[in-house]
Structure formats: C-alpha cells, structure tokens
Design a protein around this motif. Structure first.
Motif, mmCIF file in Angstrom:
data_model
loop_
_atom_site.group_PDB
_atom_site.id
_atom_site.type_symbol
_atom_site.label_atom_id
_atom_site.label_comp_id
_atom_site.label_asym_id
_atom_site.label_seq_id
_atom_site.Cartn_x
_atom_site.Cartn_y
_atom_site.Cartn_z
ATOM 1 N N PRO A 29 0.810 -1.223 0.000
ATOM 2 C CA PRO A 29 0.000 0.000 0.000
ATOM 3 C C PRO A 29 0.843 1.272 0.000
ATOM 4 O O PRO A 29 0.459 2.273 -0.624
ATOM 5 N N GLN A 30 1.986 1.244 0.661
ATOM 6 C CA GLN A 30 2.872 2.410 0.632
ATOM 7 C C GLN A 30 3.505 2.574 -0.750
ATOM 8 O O GLN A 30 3.643 3.688 -1.253
ATOM 9 N N PHE A 31 3.879 1.451 -1.370
ATOM 10 C CA PHE A 31 4.450 1.512 -2.715
ATOM 11 C C PHE A 31 3.417 2.079 -3.695
ATOM 12 O O PHE A 31 3.756 2.853 -4.589
ATOM 13 N N THR A 32 2.162 1.677 -3.498
ATOM 14 C CA THR A 32 1.100 2.174 -4.380
ATOM 15 C C THR A 32 0.941 3.681 -4.245
ATOM 16 O O THR A 32 0.743 4.389 -5.242
ATOM 17 N N GLU A 33 1.017 4.178 -3.017
ATOM 18 C CA GLU A 33 0.925 5.632 -2.821
ATOM 19 C C GLU A 33 2.069 6.360 -3.517
ATOM 20 O O GLU A 33 1.883 7.456 -4.067
ATOM 21 N N MET A 34 3.244 5.770 -3.524
ATOM 22 C CA MET A 34 4.369 6.393 -4.231
ATOM 23 C C MET A 34 4.177 6.305 -5.736
ATOM 24 O O MET A 34 4.531 7.235 -6.477
ATOM 25 N N ASN A 35 3.598 5.208 -6.214
ATOM 26 C CA ASN A 35 3.257 5.117 -7.638
ATOM 27 C C ASN A 35 2.212 6.152 -8.024
ATOM 28 O O ASN A 35 2.251 6.722 -9.112
ATOM 29 N N ARG A 36 1.268 6.392 -7.141
ATOM 30 C CA ARG A 36 0.250 7.424 -7.402
ATOM 31 C C ARG A 36 0.899 8.802 -7.548
ATOM 32 O O ARG A 36 0.489 9.603 -8.380
#
Length: 734
Positions: free
Chosen positions: A408-415
C-alpha cells in the motif's frame, strides 16, 4: 551496612528462606539506584510519548484500525505470543525469537514481582511473600526463563556472526559511517543483541558471586542449601568456587551488581530511541493491522488535487505507515521472499521501509525537508525504479512478522509518480490503450468477442437474457492468441456442463486491478464505473472470472464504488470445481496420466486464500500432481502483477524462468514434470515467455486448468467411442 531497604538481612534469610535484596550495597547506593531507575523510566516514558505523538501527526487512515480494541488486542496477543509469523519459512528464527521473547518477558515479570515486594508489600504493609516456598519457586522459575533467554540470544548471535546469515547484513547495518550518529544507527543491531546477552549472562554471574560470597553462612562453610534452586547460577558458582574465595566474591559483588544494574537501567532508557523500540511498536502494529490490506487498496480522497495525491513528503504518510517504519526489525524476511529482488530488479522492500524511517528521523533532527519521497526528475528518498520493479504480489507482507504493509505504501508512491506525469513510459502506453479502448492491447472494443467465432456454438449475450453466471472473460483471454485458447476451453466446459451463462461482449472493459496498482487511480475509477454500469444492465446471479486479478478487484474493491460483489464473485476454478464434483462433466478421474505441477497465482491464493479448488480439478482429471517447494501462500510470483506484464525491466533472470527451473529441478518428480499448470491469463503469458527465454521449450508445456480439463473431456469421449465400437464389433460377431 544494611541499606534502608525493608527486609531481612542475609543472615536472617537462613531461617526464613529468602534473600537480602541489596546485599553489600550501601544506603547511598540504594538511593542512587532508585534515583537512576526513576530517570530511566522517565526517559522511557518520554521517548514512547514522543514516538506516539509523532504518529498522531500522520494522515488519517481510510480503513478502521482501532475499532474493537479489546478483540484486536486479544488477536495481537495470540499472534505475538505464539510467534506464529516468526516460524513462517524459518524454523530456526521462530525458535530463537520464541526463546528470547518469552525469556525476556519471564525476567521482566520476575523483576516486577521483586519491585512490588520491595517497594509496596515490605514498605507499606510490612510483610513479604518473597520468602519460603514462593521464593524457592520464584528462584527456580527465574533461572529457567533466564536460561531460555540466554539460549535464544545465543542462537541469534550464532545466526548473525558465526553463520553470518546474509539476510541480516545490508546497507542499514553497514560498517562504514560518516559520523557518530551514523555509526550508532549502523551498530544498533549489534548493541541490542550484545546488551541482551550480557544482561542474561550477567544475572547468572551476579547470583553465582552471591552464592560463593555467602558460603561461610552455610553448613560447614559450604553453599547455603536452598540456593541450589537457582540451578544455573548454582552451577556457575561451583565453577567460580574452584578459584574464588568467599572474601574475593564479596569484593567483586558490588562491582558486578552496579555493572549489571547500570546496563539494565541504560537498556530501559534506550528502548524508545533505537532498535529495542520494536518490542513496543511491533505489538502496536499487529494491533492496528488491516486483514484486507493485501487485497484491497484504499481509494483516493476525491477532494484532493493532483499535487496532493500520493506520498510526496513525510507529512503525507498515514499514521499506520509511520508506525510501520518504526516496527521494522530489519530481519529481511520481506526481501528474502521478494521475486523482484530475486530477479535482480532494483527493489529491496526492507530498505525502502528503513530508508523512509531514516529520512524521517533526519528531518526530525534537522527540521527541513530536502528532497521528495519519490521522483524521476530529481534526487529522491526512494528510487522510482524500485516502485516500477514491485509486482504487488504482497509476498513481503505475508512474510513480515510484524504486519508491515509494504505494498500500500508503494502504491501511494506510484500514485505520486502518476499524478506528477512521471509514470514509466512502457506502462504509460498500456494505460493510454486502456483509456482509449478499454484494453491493454489497444485493439478496438468491437474485436473483444472475436475469439468466440471459432467455437462450434454461440455464447449467450448476458445483456439480452438473464443468466446464472455472468462470465467476465478479461483482456488477455479476449485479445491474446495464446489465452484465447484458454477462453475457448472455458466456454467448452460451461457448454458441456449445460449451465446458464453469458458474456458482455464488447461492453466488457479492463477490470482495473493492475491499473490501480501502478498508481493510475483515476483510470481505475473510470473502469470500475463502466464495468459496474454494464453489470447493472445485465441480469445474472453470479460473476465468474477467468483472471484472478479481476476476481480480486470485483470481490474486494468494487464496493468502494457502489457495487457489492461479496458472495457473488467467483474465480472460474471455484465454479468448475463444483461442476466437476456435481458430476456435470461425468469424469471418472482417470482420463489423463500426465505428470504435472501447479502454480498458485498470487491474486487467487495469497490474496484470497483459494488453494484447493484448482488442485481438486487437476486431480479429477487423473493427473499426477507434484507440488513445487514454494506453493500455496509461499508461491513465487510469475512477475506479471503490479504492471510487470507491461513493463520493460532489465533483470538478471525472469521470475518466470526461476519458477520453471524450480518445477523441473526441485519437485519430487523432477524433470519428469510434463505440464506446468496455471489458472491465470497473466501467468500463462509470463510463463510462455519464460519458457522461451529460459530455454525450456522442449522440456515442459504451459497449460491452463481449463485446457487440462478439456483434454480430460476429450479423452473420456474417445474412450467412450472406443468402448462403443468394441461393443458393436462384439454384437456383430454374435
């Protein structure tokens, strides 16, 4: 000199069976000790307060984290107390940590009992329970848990220094540093483990010196009889007694006592400021865990502008993700199971978490943010290539013993990369194709149902008639030539089973599961709304998906946009297993004799705990199923998830190549495995590619469960024809 501490002297303890608490420690020493104890406790409480007050500055979580606290605490006590996640894939570490944790807790309880007796019962009530049988039991139990503790720490020392487990040595334990602060950070693991060791061993040595030093009080100058209950310390005392007189022991005792006491108090004060804090933060992290974090990403707040979406600064992180950083113990389990790391991609999940923690701590000291969290345009805390490399398989989250939520943290950085126009070019091309045509191939929507034209029957249109099963075919089974064969096999099975089913034809859109995981939340929401609209216009009871990625997002995420798929969404293996078990395909269970292995797709197995339905189908065909060592929740990702199917990434060895090697070399059947069975279109694509690039084309065949089942149906039909022909010949002869 007898200190002001209440209680009997060592001589008086001979009759009462007890121990003088502050033997050979002066009144001044007594007050100094408790003064230092108060300072240590104050530093502990202040440090813990500072840590948790920092979490309160993090962003609010969109999912409940602190609801039903009593139940959450009970669950956390069960998980932490059993050490169940410590045993995951590492029996040695599980035993080691269990010994350390329960030994430490046992010694903590023993120390607490002593403090209560000393400062409350004796001083306030003038009595003590720390005598007689209770004291004997206490001493025996304290020595036993202490032995457990020292054994666990010794196992840790062996693992770290003698065995030198490579998982424990990384950039955050480097031995080159730029200054004192960096040195302390790099050495905190060493300081932590050696402090524990000397605390455990020091306790035994201290008691052994007391036993030797008080032997002149015993019968005929021997050790006091009842001290034998401290069986470890007693054994140490026997060794010391060979060269140490009672007088020498008495001289050494105060030095040993102060050394042990100062080390213990220093450790207490140190807890919130370094590695030992994980004893608190890890438990808190388990309490606040989200059981759905793997399968269900949180939506973006619609009120946020493009510049506010994703993690661009430390202040953007949620309080739970800040807690994640502090809970990390640097164990490296996440990195050890990461397929991206294993294939040489630029991703070390542990280092991402620790880099974020280190950066935050530097900011708290310096007070000024110097770089973005992730960026392709300037130096950033996290390399954007690390985010490109992630396959969103969540193996890291499963392996983490303290419930850190990496993906979920990686996804926020991808966002953040997406919203700032810095998405990887190859993935950006796929996103544009999906935006314009509803599929990653960029082909027109009207071509989506063309795969049905080679069938000898027509598939019902769920837009025009009510059906029991709305079959969501998906992009790859619709457009990819290899996966179209899988789709036709599925259609054959449904037709053969005489069930009520239909498809959406060109109204079907990409499901959006991986679109969301590469950070393109806006496109995901558009796809979800389009698919939901198509679902609502059709008449059906259940949705059956070819692709586990579709299955996951329909089942677990579409309710965020107003469509509840709970209990209505199924993967095709779940539906087909029921058809097989109900006799709809009339299989005998001996139609095929292939030697096969099965690969668990991440989104079906690890995300949604479906492991048995695919295996039941394989066995129902008569195939000899051989498991790979990494199976079920420990399955090794094919490399296609999280946008990996669309990305152009340099890697030493494709995850698919490593998995095929495992199938042919590490299963019990070895190179006798004929077919590598999959249940996911993305897996099919990745393994067909890996079969070519890895040189396995002549050694193994990639097949979908649907294709295997159709082979069984055809084999049954041929056997039936042969049997009918034989009967006709017999009738003719008659």
């Amino acid at each position: 000199m007898q200190p002001l501490a209440a209680g009997p002297t060592q001589t008086e303890c001979l009759d009462k069976i007890c121990r003088e608490n502050f033997w050979l420690i002066s009144d001044t020493g007594y007050y100094i000790f408790y003064g230092l104890a108060l300072v240590a406790i104050a530093l502990l409480l202040y440090g813990v307060y500072r840590r948790f007050s920092r979490y309160s500055e993090g962003q609010e979580e969109k999912t409940p984290r602190l609801d039903n606290i009593p139940q959450r605490i009970r669950n956390a006590v069960s998980i932490v107390g059993s050490n169940e996640k410590q045993f995951y894939q590492d029996l040695y570490a599980g035993i080691m940590h269990t010994f350390i944790m329960w030994g430490f807790l046992g010694l903590l309880i023993a120390t607490t009992i002593l403090a209560i007796d000393e400062q409350v019962l004796r001083r306030v009530f003038g009595r003590s329970f720390w005598v007689g049988d209770f004291w004997l039991s206490y001493q025996f139990a304290a020595d036993a848990v202490g032995l457990l503790f020292v054994a666990g720490v010794s196992l840790a020392l062996y693992k770290r220094y003698a065995k030198r487990d490579e998982r424990l040595w990384h950039k955050h334990t480097r031995k080159e540093f730029d200054g004192p602060r960096e040195m302390l950070r790099a050495l905190e693991d060493d300081l932590f483990i050696w402090t524990l060791f000397f605390l455990g061993v020091g306790g035994y040595l201290l008691t052994a010196l007391r036993i030797v030093g008080t032997q002149n009080l015993g019968t005929q100058g021997e050790f006091i009889d009842f001290t034998v209950v401290s069986f470890v310390s007693y054994s140490v005392a026997l060794v010391l007694d060979t060269g140490l007189t009672a007088e020498a022991a008495q001289s050494l005792y105060p030095l040993a006592w102060w050394s042990h006491s100062l080390l213990a108090l220093g450790f207490v004060a140190w807890i919130p400021y370094a590695k030992p804090f994980h004893m608190i933060s890890s438990f808190a992290n388990v309490v606040a865990r989200d059981d759905d974090a793997k399968r269900r990403l949180q939506p973006v707040d619609p009120d946020l502008g493009p510049e506010e979406i994703g993690y661009k600064s430390i202040d953007d992180f949620s309080w739970k993700h800040l807690l994640d950083h502090d809970a990390c113990t640097k164990c490296g389990r996440c990195t050890a199971v990461c397929p991206a790391n294993a294939s040489g991609r630029n991703l070390d999940p542990r280092n991402v978490i620790l880099d974020l923690k280190q950066y935050r701590e530097e900011l708290e000291r310096n007070g000024q943010e110097e770089m973005p969290i992730v960026s392709r345009e300037e130096e950033s805390v996290i390399d954007p290539e690390s985010m490109d490399a992630c396959m969103s398989c969540t193996a890291c989250m499963d392996a983490c013993p303290v419930e850190i939520e990496h993906v979920p943290q990686f996804t926020e950085m991808n966002r953040r990369l997406t919203e700032s126009g810095q998405m990887d070019e190859s993935i950006q091309e796929a996103m544009m194709n999906i935006f314009q045509n509803g599929n990653a191939f960029g082909d027109p929507e009207r071509k989506r149902p063309e795969w049905t034209e080679e069938l000898g029957f027509e598939i019902p249109d769920a837009r025009e008639e009510d059906v029991e099963y709305l079959w969501y075919v998906g992009d790859y089974p619709s457009y990819d030539e290899r996966n179209q064969k899988v789709a036709r096999s599925m259609a054959t099975i449904l037709e053969e089973s005489d069930v009520s089913y239909g498809i959406l034809y060109e109204d079907e859109q990409n499901d959006g599961n991986d679109v969301r995981r590469v950070g393109e939340e806006g496109l995901y929401e558009m796809l979800a709304e389009d698919n939901i609209s198509a679902f609502e216009d059709a008449g059906f009871d259940k949705v059956v998906c070819t692709d586990p990625h579709s299955y996951n997002t329909f089942k677990n995420e579409y309710d965020q946009f107003g469509w509840d798929g709970d209990g209505r969404v199924f993967h095709y293996t779940q539906v087909v297993e029921k058809l097989v078990n109900d006799g709809a395909l009339d299989l005998n269970g001996d139609e095929l004799d292939y030697t096969v292995t099965y690969h668990d797709p991440c989104h079906l197995g690890r995300f949604n705990d479906e492991y048995e339905a695919p295996r039941d189908i394989v066995r129902a065909t008569g195939c000899d199923l051989n498991e790979m060592p990494r199976n079920r929740s420990n399955s090794f990702c094919c490399g296609g998830g999280g946008g990996g199917l669309w990305a152009d990434i340099d890697e030493e060895e494709k995850p698919s190549e490593e998995r095929l090697r495992e199938a042919l070399e590490d299963t019990d059947a070895g190179n006798a495995v004929e077919k590598f069975v999959v249940a996911c279109p993305m897996c099919m694509t990745m393994y067909e590619d890996g079969r070519k690039t890895g040189g396995y084309e002549e050694e193994i065949e990639i097949t979908d469960i649907n294709e295997l089942l159709v082979d069984a149906i055809e084999a049954k039909g041929k056997a039936q024809l042969a049997a009918d022909g034989g009967r006709r010949e017999e009738d003719g002869d008659a």
